[in-house]
Motif scaffolding. Structure first.
Motif, short mmCIF file in Angstrom:
data_model
loop_
_atom_site.label_atom_id
_atom_site.label_comp_id
_atom_site.label_asym_id
_atom_site.label_seq_id
_atom_site.Cartn_x
_atom_site.Cartn_y
_atom_site.Cartn_z
N VAL A 17 0.84 -1.21 0.00
CA VAL A 17 0.00 0.00 0.00
C VAL A 17 0.87 1.25 0.00
CG1 VAL A 17 -1.64 1.36 1.35
CG2 VAL A 17 -2.00 -1.09 1.08
N ARG A 43 2.61 2.00 -3.21
CA ARG A 43 1.76 2.59 -4.23
C ARG A 43 1.58 4.09 -4.04
NH1 ARG A 43 -1.16 -2.24 -3.35
NH2 ARG A 43 -2.81 -1.26 -2.08
N HIS A 44 1.58 4.55 -2.81
CA HIS A 44 1.19 5.92 -2.54
C HIS A 44 2.32 6.83 -2.07
CE1 HIS A 44 -3.09 5.14 -3.10
NE2 HIS A 44 -2.93 4.02 -2.42
N THR A 45 3.26 6.29 -1.34
CA THR A 45 4.33 7.12 -0.78
C THR A 45 5.60 6.28 -0.63
OG1 THR A 45 4.97 8.50 1.12
CG2 THR A 45 3.37 6.73 1.54
N TRP A 63 -4.25 4.63 4.29
CA TRP A 63 -4.18 4.68 2.82
C TRP A 63 -5.08 3.63 2.19
CZ3 TRP A 63 -3.05 8.22 -0.43
CH2 TRP A 63 -2.07 9.18 -0.16
N ARG A 64 -5.14 2.44 2.77
CA ARG A 64 -5.99 1.38 2.22
C ARG A 64 -7.46 1.76 2.29
NH1 ARG A 64 -8.17 -0.87 -0.92
NH2 ARG A 64 -9.05 -2.99 -0.83
N ARG A 101 -8.64 4.82 2.25
CA ARG A 101 -8.84 5.86 1.24
C ARG A 101 -8.96 5.24 -0.15
NH1 ARG A 101 -11.26 10.07 2.15
NH2 ARG A 101 -12.49 9.15 0.48
N GLU A 102 -8.11 4.27 -0.43
CA GLU A 102 -8.18 3.55 -1.71
C GLU A 102 -9.57 2.96 -1.94
OE1 GLU A 102 -3.85 1.56 -2.91
OE2 GLU A 102 -5.36 0.40 -1.81
N ASP A 112 -12.35 5.65 -2.43
CA ASP A 112 -12.24 6.33 -3.73
C ASP A 112 -12.60 5.38 -4.88
OD1 ASP A 112 -11.47 8.58 -2.40
OD2 ASP A 112 -9.35 8.45 -2.95
N HIS A 137 2.40 11.04 4.50
CA HIS A 137 1.34 11.78 3.80
C HIS A 137 -0.02 11.10 3.97
CE1 HIS A 137 4.70 13.95 1.99
NE2 HIS A 137 5.18 12.79 1.58
#
Length: 381
Positions: free
Chosen positions: A259, A262-264, A291-292, A294-295, A298, A325
């Motif tokens: 995760v 993928r994002h940071t 983050w997961r 939010r994924e 979205d 972040h």
């Protein structure tokens, strides 16, 4: 607070000191009050308490506040100079120290948390961790002071708290919050708890705890689909409070690393301490878990649904979330309460008797500070 109560609650030797000084003749003394570590000045409660005691007992008291509320104070710097009758001030020492040390440390912690994540609003959830209402009042006041200091530097800070009694420290009339885990247990499902809340409070924003059954993503999406209008208006939030003994639904160590990659990606590739790694990819409310979520929101089209997080968000964890972040909308935390209580111990020393400077060996720096100050003491009687 009356004299009898004060004498019962102070250290016995201060009461004995008062009686000895009454026997041999009173003296006008000046106390210096300080703490041994850096803090944010949060002396308003203790000064108001002193004002009330002086008024009730009918004596004059000069109080010199060396720093404005919210200012940074270096280790060992005097916070207050108190001047008045020795027989009146001696019994107050213990109670003054109780009201100043932890408060200033908590204000410092709240300030640091706010500055670590300046764009994110915090909700003070300290009351459950306090030893009675006096501590609850002190901690809420401290969060308010630390937040106002941080707002001067552009941070959001603590915008409210979880109970009515201390909401005034945040400029509110009432506490904030929607539901505890107990309501979900009562309802039998996360979705049903959300429906119950919506029926009783249809016009209020809704924040739903989604970790009760260990199905954070499944339950969050079910609530979003049930309340699409709330979700579209941004009036729906999901709160992550995942237990530290397990991962968020669908995550494990390997997928948690994935995760963040993928994002940071830069966040996880740097050297990290064990605690930082746990906050990033470990169990509980990690950066990967946020983050997961939010994924998932979205991907399902719920871009306006907010994520509220709680569980151990102290200064260190907030700093780690900043590095990752993490897509956080609100943080609920009582972790500005000092965790090393020995650091909260304030001290008071008399530095002058009837205008003659005199202090115990090793505390001469307190004399220099009072000499260097050109402010006029403030009579708060």
């Amino acid at each position: 607070m009356d004299e009898k109560t004060i004498e019962a609650r102070t250290d016995a030797y201060f009461g004995r000191t008062r009686h000895i000084v009454e026997h041999f003749g009173d003296s006008r003394v000046t106390y210096a009050v300080f703490i041994r570590r850096p803090v944010i000045a949060a002396c308003g409660l203790v000064v108001q308490w002193l004002k009330n005691v002086a008024k009730a007992q009918g004596f004059a008291l000069d109080c010199r506040e060396m720093y404005a509320e919210g200012e940074w104070v270096g280790a060992g710097e005097p916070l207050l100079y108190l001047t008045g009758s020795f027989t009146r001030l001696a019994p107050l020492e213990t109670l003054v120290l109780q009201r100043i040390g932890a408060t200033c440390v908590a204000a410092h912690n709240a300030y640091q948390m706010a500055m670590a994540l300046p764009s994110i609003p915090f909700l003070a959830m300290d009351a459950r961790h306090c030893a009675g209402f006096e501590m609850q009042e002190q901690m809420a006041y401290a969060a308010g002071v630390g937040s106002r200091a941080a707002r001067k530097e552009g941070a959001r800070g603590f915008i409210g708290n979880a109970n009515d009694a201390t909401a005034g420290f945040f400029g509110l009339d009432a506490g904030l919050g929607t539901m505890p885990h107990a309501l979900i247990g009562y309802a039998g499902s996360t979705l049903r708890a959300a429906e119950m809340y919506d029926e009783v409070y249809p016009n209020d924003p809704l924040t739903v705890l989604v970790d009760y059954f260990g199905q954070e993503i499944t339950d969050a999406l079910a609530v979003c689909r049930r309340f699409p209008e709330r979700a579209a208006r941004g009036h729906l939030s999901v709160r992550l409070d995942t237990h530290g003994g397990r991962f968020l639904e669908g995550l494990d160590p390997q997928s948690s690393y994935g995760v963040l990659e993928r994002h940071t990606p830069g966040t996880i590739r740097r050297y990290r301490s064990d605690q930082e790694l746990r906050d990033l990819v470990g169990t509980g409310v990690s950066a990967a878990a946020i983050w997961r979520m939010r994924e998932a929101l979205d991907h399902a089209g719920f871009h306006h649904v907010k994520i509220v997080v709680s569980s151990g968000f102290n200064v260190a964890k907030c700093s780690t979330m900043r590095d990752a972040h993490a897509p956080i909308d609100v943080i609920g935390s009582g972790s500005f309460i000092p965790d090393r209580w020995s650091e909260t111990y304030a001290t008071a020393d008399i530095v002058a008797y009837d205008g003659q400077p005199r202090v115990k060996l090793g505390r001469e720096f307190l004399l220099q500070k009072v000499r260097d100050s050109h402010e006029t003491p403030k009579d708060i009687s």
